[in-house]
Scaffold this active site. Structure first.
Site, short mmCIF file in Angstrom:
data_model
loop_
_atom_site.label_atom_id
_atom_site.label_comp_id
_atom_site.label_asym_id
_atom_site.label_seq_id
_atom_site.Cartn_x
_atom_site.Cartn_y
_atom_site.Cartn_z
N GLY A 1 -13.90 0.00 3.71
CA GLY A 1 -12.68 -0.38 4.41
C GLY A 1 -12.64 -1.86 4.76
O GLY A 1 -11.65 -2.35 5.30
N TRP B 1 -10.90 -9.85 5.35
CA TRP B 1 -12.07 -9.46 6.14
C TRP B 1 -13.07 -10.61 6.27
O TRP B 1 -14.24 -10.37 6.59
CB TRP B 1 -12.74 -8.23 5.53
CG TRP B 1 -11.91 -6.99 5.70
CD1 TRP B 1 -10.97 -6.51 4.85
CD2 TRP B 1 -11.93 -6.08 6.82
NE1 TRP B 1 -10.40 -5.36 5.35
CE2 TRP B 1 -10.96 -5.07 6.56
CE3 TRP B 1 -12.67 -6.01 8.02
CZ2 TRP B 1 -10.72 -4.01 7.43
CZ3 TRP B 1 -12.41 -4.95 8.89
CH2 TRP B 1 -11.45 -3.97 8.59
N ARG C 1 -5.94 -13.09 0.18
CA ARG C 1 -6.42 -11.89 -0.52
C ARG C 1 -7.76 -12.17 -1.21
O ARG C 1 -8.16 -13.32 -1.36
CB ARG C 1 -5.38 -11.46 -1.57
CG ARG C 1 -4.02 -11.07 -0.99
CD ARG C 1 -4.04 -9.74 -0.29
NE ARG C 1 -4.54 -8.67 -1.13
CZ ARG C 1 -4.75 -7.43 -0.69
NH1 ARG C 1 -4.52 -7.10 0.55
NH2 ARG C 1 -5.22 -6.49 -1.51
N ASP D 1 -12.93 -4.68 2.69
CA ASP D 1 -12.98 -4.96 1.26
C ASP D 1 -13.71 -6.22 0.81
O ASP D 1 -14.56 -6.18 -0.05
CB ASP D 1 -11.55 -5.04 0.71
CG ASP D 1 -10.72 -3.80 1.03
OD1 ASP D 1 -11.11 -3.03 1.92
OD2 ASP D 1 -9.68 -3.62 0.40
N GLU E 1 -0.75 -6.57 9.61
CA GLU E 1 -1.96 -5.86 9.15
C GLU E 1 -3.20 -6.36 9.90
O GLU E 1 -4.06 -5.59 10.31
CB GLU E 1 -2.12 -6.10 7.64
CG GLU E 1 -3.33 -5.43 7.02
CD GLU E 1 -3.31 -5.51 5.50
OE1 GLU E 1 -2.36 -6.11 4.94
OE2 GLU E 1 -4.23 -4.96 4.87
N TRP F 1 -8.69 6.36 6.20
CA TRP F 1 -8.91 6.08 7.63
C TRP F 1 -7.63 5.56 8.29
O TRP F 1 -7.47 5.70 9.50
CB TRP F 1 -10.15 5.23 7.90
CG TRP F 1 -10.20 3.79 7.52
CD1 TRP F 1 -9.57 3.18 6.48
CD2 TRP F 1 -10.98 2.77 8.17
NE1 TRP F 1 -9.92 1.85 6.43
CE2 TRP F 1 -10.78 1.57 7.45
CE3 TRP F 1 -11.83 2.74 9.27
CZ2 TRP F 1 -11.39 0.37 7.81
CZ3 TRP F 1 -12.44 1.54 9.62
CH2 TRP F 1 -12.22 0.37 8.90
N GLN G 1 -13.85 6.64 2.33
CA GLN G 1 -13.61 5.56 3.31
C GLN G 1 -14.29 5.93 4.63
O GLN G 1 -14.70 7.08 4.81
CB GLN G 1 -12.10 5.34 3.50
CG GLN G 1 -11.63 4.01 2.93
CD GLN G 1 -10.21 3.63 3.35
OE1 GLN G 1 -9.42 4.47 3.77
NE2 GLN G 1 -9.89 2.36 3.23
N TYR H 1 0.85 -1.21 0.00
CA TYR H 1 0.00 0.00 0.00
C TYR H 1 0.89 1.25 0.00
O TYR H 1 1.10 1.87 1.06
CB TYR H 1 -0.89 0.03 1.25
CG TYR H 1 -1.75 -1.19 1.47
CD1 TYR H 1 -2.65 -1.64 0.49
CD2 TYR H 1 -1.68 -1.90 2.66
CE1 TYR H 1 -3.45 -2.76 0.71
CE2 TYR H 1 -2.47 -3.02 2.89
CZ TYR H 1 -3.35 -3.44 1.91
OH TYR H 1 -4.13 -4.54 2.14
N TRP I 1 -3.68 6.44 2.72
CA TRP I 1 -5.07 5.94 2.83
C TRP I 1 -5.80 6.76 3.88
O TRP I 1 -5.22 7.14 4.91
CB TRP I 1 -5.08 4.47 3.22
CG TRP I 1 -5.33 3.52 2.09
CD1 TRP I 1 -6.53 2.92 1.79
CD2 TRP I 1 -4.40 3.05 1.10
NE1 TRP I 1 -6.38 2.11 0.69
CE2 TRP I 1 -5.09 2.16 0.24
CE3 TRP I 1 -3.05 3.29 0.85
CZ2 TRP I 1 -4.49 1.53 -0.84
CZ3 TRP I 1 -2.44 2.67 -0.21
CH2 TRP I 1 -3.17 1.79 -1.05
C1 GLC Z 1 -7.06 -2.62 2.80
C2 GLC Z 1 -8.07 -2.54 3.93
C3 GLC Z 1 -8.48 -1.10 4.15
C4 GLC Z 1 -7.25 -0.25 4.39
C5 GLC Z 1 -6.21 -0.42 3.28
C6 GLC Z 1 -4.87 0.21 3.62
O1 GLC Z 1 -7.62 -2.24 1.59
O2 GLC Z 1 -9.19 -3.34 3.68
O3 GLC Z 1 -9.39 -0.99 5.22
O4 GLC Z 1 -7.58 1.09 4.52
O5 GLC Z 1 -5.96 -1.80 3.08
O6 GLC Z 1 -4.38 -0.25 4.83
#
Ligand code: GLC
Length: 426
Positions: free
Chosen positions: A159, A347, A195, A161, A390, A34, A101, A28, A32
């Site tokens: 959030g 999730w 994933r 996913d 994570e 949140w 988000q 990532y 992002w």
């Molecule tokens: C994933 C999570 C999301 C989060 C992002 C970055 O997409 O589902 O909630 O904001 O990763 O950590």
């Protein structure tokens, strides 16, 4: 001070890209929404200036219509898909995603004001209008015609996913026939078994294509898009954030009547999520009215929002206690006793650190100190055992997917560490 505190601070420093923080390197590589809000709480434990900078940089990406995008693409990184050239969402000052988000930001700002001094209050006041604008965006642009609550157009906006919650809306939509071929990058940086599936990804990208084709007109996306579900997570987080925004408004001598109308709508709207069969607050497909039937960590947020009747809250506590007996660690993102539970798939089961934090905060406020402290001590035990992952397997505590993860480090510093200031009250 202990060793893990030092490691957590080092992770935040390492993931700092010059005033904003990436959730983790490679998987990532952008800012992002949140994530940054939670990260600010972590920075605030040792550098308040840096905490506010994180939030200012997030709001720099706000669109003129008020939306704060879910990702800000300050530079293009070929390691990530779908990047800015796929989204083509150029309606804001910084290239970004075209969705939002969970709006936890105002609650984080309120927490910083609560624990800070005059300087913090001044920083919060300077961003108050932007916060209002974002809340208004939710209450108008994401309020589908004829629906009593705000909804979401893309599972990524929630959030959460690939939570089974979204299967109803995902099953009801088709993959676009002319979807351009693409290469996923997430499965190259993380174990594909943890994933989302290919079909899910094709549908995620189909929604992006729809957004792009309508020029990211949010009202078209909401009312005519391929996916429209209501998420108890967004609903409860927004209701809590509206309450916190009202506190900020009162403190700064600003009008509160519009905010009060949002709070009223949110309070009565909570019933929309009540699935009498599951005896729980559940996600719901707006078009068909169908409920998801799994108890999730978002179902547990009614306390955080101070919502729900006494019976609804008692039923929610009963679910949490039942799951607490079934899982070694709390609080899984999907019911371990329900079909589709997968202990390590994102999730579909794993525990998420920021969700534990807000769920526990609500539980503690509602007088369930025992459950709140279980969520906290379980998170502490998993981080001690596995490190700053994570998310975590609720059956074994094993870490899943990204390593050296920013919000996990932040939740450690602000809450889970034995040295955390908020240690007593969860
Ligand atoms: C994933 C999570 C999301 C989060 C992002 C970055 O997409 O589902 O909630 O904001 O990763 O950590």
């Amino acid at each position: 001070m202990n060793d893990l505190d030092e490691q957590a601070r080092a992770i935040l420093r390492k993931n700092d890209r010059g005033g904003y923080t990436v959730p983790t390197a490679r998987l990532y590589p952008y800012q992002w929404n949140w994530d940054s809000a939670f990260v600010a709480l972590g920075f605030a434990t040792f550098d308040r200036q840096r905490a506010w900078q994180e939030l200012d940089m997030l709001l720099e990406g706000q669109w003129p219509n008020g939306m704060v995008p879910h990702i800000l693409f300050r530079r293009d990184d070929p390691d990530y898909f779908p990047g800015p050239s796929v989204w083509q969402a150029n309606r804001g000052p910084i290239p970004s995603g075209g969705i939002s988000q969970p709006p936890v930001l105002s609650s984080i700002v309120q927490a910083l004001v609560d624990t800070g001094g005059e300087a913090d209050a001044r920083r919060a006041e300077a961003m108050f209008d932007k916060l209002c604008l974002w809340h208004r965006w939710w209450h108008t642009e994401r309020k589908p015609k004829g629906c009593p609550v705000v909804a979401t157009v893309h599972p990524w906006e929630t959030g959460r996913d690939n939570c089974p919650d979204w299967n109803i809306g995902m099953d009801a939509m088709a993959v676009h026939a002319d979807l351009e071929p693409y290469t996923r990058m997430d499965t190259q940086h993380a174990n594909p078994a943890q994933r989302p599936s290919k079909d899910q990804y094709d549908k995620f990208v189909t929604i992006i294509k729809f957004g792009r084709d309508c020029g990211w007109d949010q009202s078209i996306l909401t009312n005519e898009g391929p996916f429209l579900m209501a998420d108890p997570g967004i609903h409860f987080i927004l209701l809590r954030a509206d309450r916190d925004l009202q506190k900020l408004a009162a403190r700064f001598g600003r009008g509160t009547s519009e905010i009060e109308s949002w709070i009223d709508a949110g309070t009565t709207g909570s019933d929309y999520f009540w699935n009498a069969q599951a005896n729980a607050f559940c996600a719901r497909d707006v078009h068909s009215g169908k409920f998801s039937d799994g108890f999730t960590n978002a179902s547990a947020l009614c306390f955080y929002a101070d919502a729900g009747s006494e019976d609804q809250r008692a039923a929610t506590v009963a679910h949490i206690e039942r799951i607490g007996a079934a899982a070694k660690y709390m609080l899984p993102s999907w019911d371990p006793e329900a079909p589709m539970f997968e202990a390590q798939r994102y999730w579909c089961g794993p525990i998420w650190t920021q969700m534990n934090y807000i769920a526990a905060k609500g539980l503690a406020e509602a007088g369930h100190a025992d459950l709140a402290s279980r969520l906290r001590s379980d998170l502490r035990a998993m981080i001690e055992q596995s490190g700053f992952y994570e998310c975590f397997d609720p059956m074994t505590g094993a870490g899943c997917i990204g390593t050296d993860f920013s919000w996990t480090a932040a939740m450690w510093l602000t809450w889970a560490s034995p040295t955390a200031l908020s240690a007593g009250e969860a």
